[in-house]
Scaffold this motif. Structure first.
Motif, PDB file in Angstrom:
ATOM      1  N   UNK A  90       0.688  -1.157   0.150  1.00 51.65           N
ATOM      2  CA  UNK A  90       0.143  -0.223  -0.106  1.00 51.65           C
ATOM      3  C   UNK A  90       0.765   1.523  -0.072  1.00 51.65           C
ATOM      4  N   UNK A  91       1.541   0.718  -0.527  1.00 48.75           N
ATOM      5  CA  UNK A  91       2.769   2.002   0.173  1.00 48.75           C
ATOM      6  C   UNK A  91       2.858   3.272  -1.581  1.00 48.75           C
ATOM      7  N   UNK A  92       3.965   4.287  -0.776  1.00 53.11           N
ATOM      8  CA  UNK A  92       3.522   4.546  -2.476  1.00 53.11           C
ATOM      9  C   UNK A  92       2.571   4.698  -2.990  1.00 53.11           C
ATOM     10  N   UNK A  93       3.499   5.569  -4.619  1.00 54.11           N
ATOM     11  CA  UNK A  93       1.984   5.068  -5.251  1.00 54.11           C
ATOM     12  C   UNK A  93       2.044   3.652  -5.916  1.00 54.11           C
ATOM     13  N   UNK A  94       1.820   2.653  -5.704  1.00 58.03           N
ATOM     14  CA  UNK A  94       1.515   1.114  -6.997  1.00 58.03           C
ATOM     15  C   UNK A  94       2.745   1.259  -8.262  1.00 58.03           C
ATOM     16  N   UNK A  95       3.471   0.077  -8.534  1.00 58.13           N
ATOM     17  CA  UNK A  95       4.090   0.257  -9.846  1.00 58.13           C
ATOM     18  C   UNK A  95       3.149  -0.846  -9.997  1.00 58.13           C
ATOM     19  N   UNK A  96       2.367  -1.877 -11.219  1.00 54.18           N
ATOM     20  CA  UNK A  96       1.341  -2.901 -11.198  1.00 54.18           C
ATOM     21  C   UNK A  96       2.173  -3.316 -12.444  1.00 54.18           C
ATOM     22  N   UNK A  97       1.788  -3.971 -12.483  1.00 50.01           N
ATOM     23  CA  UNK A  97       1.916  -5.472 -12.810  1.00 50.01           C
ATOM     24  C   UNK A  97       1.252  -6.284 -12.949  1.00 50.01           C
ATOM     25  N   UNK A  98       1.072  -6.800 -14.525  1.00 44.97           N
ATOM     26  CA  UNK A  98       0.418  -8.043 -14.843  1.00 44.97           C
ATOM     27  C   UNK A  98       0.476  -9.008 -16.477  1.00 44.97           C
ATOM     28  N   UNK A  99       0.455  -9.757 -15.933  1.00 44.34           N
ATOM     29  CA  UNK A  99       0.661 -10.931 -16.740  1.00 44.34           C
ATOM     30  C   UNK A  99       1.098 -10.702 -18.512  1.00 44.34           C
ATOM     31  N   UNK A 100      -0.679  -9.783 -18.546  1.00 41.08           N
ATOM     32  CA  UNK A 100       0.159  -9.350 -20.264  1.00 41.08           C
ATOM     33  C   UNK A 100       1.062  -8.399 -20.442  1.00 41.08           C
ATOM     34  N   UNK A 101       1.339  -7.835 -18.998  1.00 41.12           N
ATOM     35  CA  UNK A 101       2.879  -7.062 -19.085  1.00 41.12           C
ATOM     36  C   UNK A 101       3.619  -7.262 -19.425  1.00 41.12           C
ATOM     37  N   UNK A 102       4.793  -8.557 -18.650  1.00 43.14           N
ATOM     38  CA  UNK A 102       4.825  -9.849 -18.096  1.00 43.14           C
ATOM     39  C   UNK A 102       5.011 -10.447 -19.758  1.00 43.14           C
ATOM     40  N   UNK A 103       4.310  -9.990 -20.178  1.00 40.63           N
ATOM     41  CA  UNK A 103       4.311 -10.820 -21.740  1.00 40.63           C
ATOM     42  C   UNK A 103       5.331 -10.138 -22.442  1.00 40.63           C
ATOM     43  N   UNK A 104       3.990  -8.713 -22.302  1.00 36.17           N
ATOM     44  CA  UNK A 104       5.266  -7.731 -23.359  1.00 36.17           C
ATOM     45  C   UNK A 104       5.956  -6.638 -23.430  1.00 36.17           C
ATOM     46  N   UNK A 105       6.628  -6.892 -22.026  1.00 42.74           N
ATOM     47  CA  UNK A 105       8.110  -7.297 -21.713  1.00 42.74           C
ATOM     48  C   UNK A 105       9.316  -8.031 -22.117  1.00 42.74           C
ATOM     49  N   UNK A 106       9.408  -9.678 -22.241  1.00 35.99           N
ATOM     50  CA  UNK A 106       9.822 -10.439 -22.365  1.00 35.99           C
ATOM     51  C   UNK A 106       9.957 -10.390 -23.926  1.00 35.99           C
ATOM     52  N   UNK A 107       8.539 -10.468 -24.722  1.00 32.98           N
ATOM     53  CA  UNK A 107       8.510  -9.970 -26.186  1.00 32.98           C
ATOM     54  C   UNK A 107       9.700  -9.132 -26.607  1.00 32.98           C
ATOM     55  N   UNK A 316      -1.209   2.830 -12.305  1.00 32.93           N
ATOM     56  CA  UNK A 316      -2.546   2.125 -11.680  1.00 32.93           C
ATOM     57  C   UNK A 316      -3.046   1.893 -12.679  1.00 32.93           C
ATOM     58  N   UNK A 317      -2.412   1.513 -13.641  1.00 38.37           N
ATOM     59  CA  UNK A 317      -3.151   0.513 -15.175  1.00 38.37           C
ATOM     60  C   UNK A 317      -2.455  -0.793 -15.617  1.00 38.37           C
ATOM     61  N   UNK A 318      -1.770  -1.198 -14.735  1.00 35.82           N
ATOM     62  CA  UNK A 318      -1.488  -3.009 -15.242  1.00 35.82           C
ATOM     63  C   UNK A 318      -0.738  -3.145 -16.376  1.00 35.82           C
ATOM     64  N   UNK A 319       0.577  -1.703 -16.570  1.00 38.04           N
ATOM     65  CA  UNK A 319       1.498  -2.128 -17.416  1.00 38.04           C
ATOM     66  C   UNK A 319       2.091  -1.964 -16.355  1.00 38.04           C
ATOM     67  N   UNK A 320       3.618  -2.877 -17.406  1.00 35.49           N
ATOM     68  CA  UNK A 320       5.015  -3.424 -16.110  1.00 35.49           C
ATOM     69  C   UNK A 320       5.543  -1.630 -16.528  1.00 35.49           C
ATOM     70  N   UNK A 321       6.542  -1.485 -15.428  1.00 33.97           N
ATOM     71  CA  UNK A 321       7.475  -0.450 -15.421  1.00 33.97           C
ATOM     72  C   UNK A 321       8.425  -0.365 -16.400  1.00 33.97           C
TER      73      UNK A 321
END
Ligand code: PLP
Length: 539
Positions: A90-107, A316-321
């Motif tokens: 609950x700290x700072x503002x979040x750094x949301x990640x999601x599985x689609x975001x992780x896959x985007x980073x991987x690709x 706050x929109x599920x996209x990896x940093x």
């Protein structure tokens, strides 16, 4: 590493990530007692230097087997992690990640392209332009920011800090172009006392401040009782500076301040910047995400008066940093500030700003996709001139970050993104209602979205001031030391009745981690109350 070994190791790593995320949520979702030890303490308990002490001083001379390297992630790296993807974060503002975001980073890593020029990967540039226009549509931004408009530009930056700096540089370029005799030493910029430190840092980088405390050309405007910039104070400061021979040129307004999510009155600020011909940048790093919901779109009222805007899907929109979206309606000033073309970057497809002898190459038309779809049946669409996105940012090289945003937008769809935001806001509202109903606590700032600013109020034994601040600090430390949740603090300068203000140590709880659900927020409130009660018992 052979392709087969990569395949094996890659599959195992994807499994590892899926298991890790499962384990992060396990404690609370099992409904377990809040006193059970956390498997992964949300805030790392590593001592300073703990990892350094375990790492060899020199790089390995010989290749190591992959399994040994992977095992070290568990043994060496995990203990030194603060678990940002924990639902108890609950700290700072979040750094949301999601599985689609992780896959985007991987690709993106797997493709390994550098989209610095259109020609160095046309798909990287064109996907980015299109997803930025998608996002502009989802947020209801004015046409002028869109890539398919006359002079709009929208692209991905690493962070909101970079966007703030870029906006400042474009603003300076515009001011100097309008008045070539202007002494850059006379430029002055404005933001509120609650603005993110990146505004001042940007001024330091741009040479407008020699230190964070150098306010000769950086004016911090007072805020109202809700911590929003006071537009009358802004105009007074501008007029004072004009009278003193300075040249006001840039205002950074915040939609969703870091301390309390205060919303600066952008319509009133925009009227002032228009009147005085100043660049207005809107920093909506965190709160901008909420504008995907029509009911929160009013938070961006007035952006039609702004010259630039940014927000971070990586918050706050599920996209990896890292993924910050930057838009400006004044592309020429952006290019004036950032475009430089050495010989080795010239290429046949490039549109060189300012005309350098290389003719712009007509590449296509803004359409809906394929070459056939580009035939719009008579609807006029502007010609598409391939931009080199290096000209819209500080570095030369650029990663293919649009992929992860594209994956997130497509895999969730706008409806689920809205549901995600709404659920976090609902949970924050719920938490706020619990705090308000408990007479020991008080709320210190209006809750706008998903952040609650609160603390233990003073008592007859613990008066307001340093003593109560210390009590709240001790509560914060106890909660974070438990490993079962992580929240952070700020200091708000509360307006007193006599007009003075006093600093108040404030706990911030931001409901924003991708996986946070009601059971986690209930558990958090339970832990906070337990921690207060155990203090009362032991104290
Ligand atoms: N602006 C605001 C309002 C923020 O809250 C933050 C960080 O929380 C920033 C800017 C800096 O964000 P970044 O890390 O993307 O530079």
């Amino acid at each position: 590493m052979s392709p087969d070994e990569f395949r094996r190791a890659g599959h195992a790593m994807v499994d590892w990530i899926a298991d890790y995320w499962g384990a992060l949520g396990r404690d609370a979702s099992a409904g377990g007692s809040t006193s059970a030890p956390a498997r992964f303490p949300v805030l790392s308990r590593a001592e300073p230097g703990a990892l350094l002490a375990q790492l060899p001083a020199h790089a390995p001379e010989d290749a190591e087997p992959w399994d040994r390297i992977a095992a070290d992630v568990d043994g060496l790296i995990l203990p030194g992690l603060t678990h940002w993807q924990s639902p108890h974060f609950y700290a700072y503002f979040p750094a949301e990640a999601s599985f689609p975001g992780v896959l985007g980073e991987l690709l993106s890593a797997g493709l390994g392209v550098n989209g610095m020029l259109w020609s160095t990967s046309p798909a990287a540039t064109e996907l980015e332009l299109r997803v930025l226009d998608w996002m502009a549509g989802l947020l209801g931004l004015p046409e002028k920011f869109r890539n398919d408009s006359e002079s709009g530009a929208g692209c991905i930056q690493g962070t909101a800090s970079e966007s703030t700096l870029i906006a400042l540089l474009a603003a300076r370029a515009r001011a100097l172009a309008a008045d070539p005799g202007l002494d850059p030493e006379r430029l002055a910029l404005y933001t509120s006392t609650q603005a993110h430190s990146s505004v001042i840092k940007g001024a330091m980088i741009a040479g407008l401040a020699s230190s964070p405390d150098d306010h000769r050309r950086v004016r911090l405007i007072d805020t109202d009782a809700a911590y929003a910039m006071d537009p009358a104070a802004l105009e007074r400061a501008i007029n004072r500076d004009l009278g003193a021979g300075l040249r006001p040129f840039y205002v950074c307004a915040t939609v969703g301040t870091t301390s309390s999510t205060a919303i600066d009155p952008v319509p009133a600020i925009g009227a002032i910047t228009r009147r005085h011909r100043l660049w207005l940048h809107v920093d909506a790093a965190h709160a901008g995400a909420a504008a995907v919901c029509p009911e929160f779109r009013h938070l961006l009222d007035g952006v039609d008066l702004a010259d630039s805007l940014c927000f971070n899907p990586h918050k706050w929109l599920l996209t990896n940093f890292d993924c910050d979206l930057f838009w400006t309606g004044d592309k020429p000033s952006l290019l004036r500030a950032l475009s430089i073309t050495p010989e080795y970057l010239r290429n046949a497809a490039a549109v060189i700003p300012g005309g350098t002898g290389v003719p712009p190459v007509f590449v296509g038309r803004w359409g809906t996709g394929s070459a056939e779809a580009a035939d719009t049946g008579g609807t006029p669409v502007p010609p598409f001139e391939a931009p080199d996105l290096r000209d819209w940012q500080i570095p030369l090289g650029r990663r293919f970050r649009a992929l992860k945003l594209w994956f997130v937008l497509r895999r969730y769809g706008a409806a689920n993104l809205r549901a995600h935001i709404r659920e976090h806001v609902r949970l924050a509202e719920l938490f706020e209602s619990w705090v308000r109903a408990d007479g020991r606590f008080e709320i210190l700032a209006p809750r706008v979205l998903n952040l609650i600013c609160f603390r233990l109020g003073p008592t007859s034994e613990v008066p307001d001031g340093p003593q109560n601040d210390a009590r709240n600090r001790a509560l914060l430390n106890r909660l974070n030391a438990s490993g079962r949740m992580y929240l952070t603090h700020t200091v708000l300068h509360r307006r007193e009745r006599d007009g003075s203000s006093s600093p108040v140590f404030t706990l911030r709880l931001c409901v924003g981690s991708s996986a946070t659900a009601e059971e986690h927020v209930r558990a958090a409130w339970g832990m906070i109350r337990e921690a207060v009660e155990s203090e009362t018992v032991s104290g």
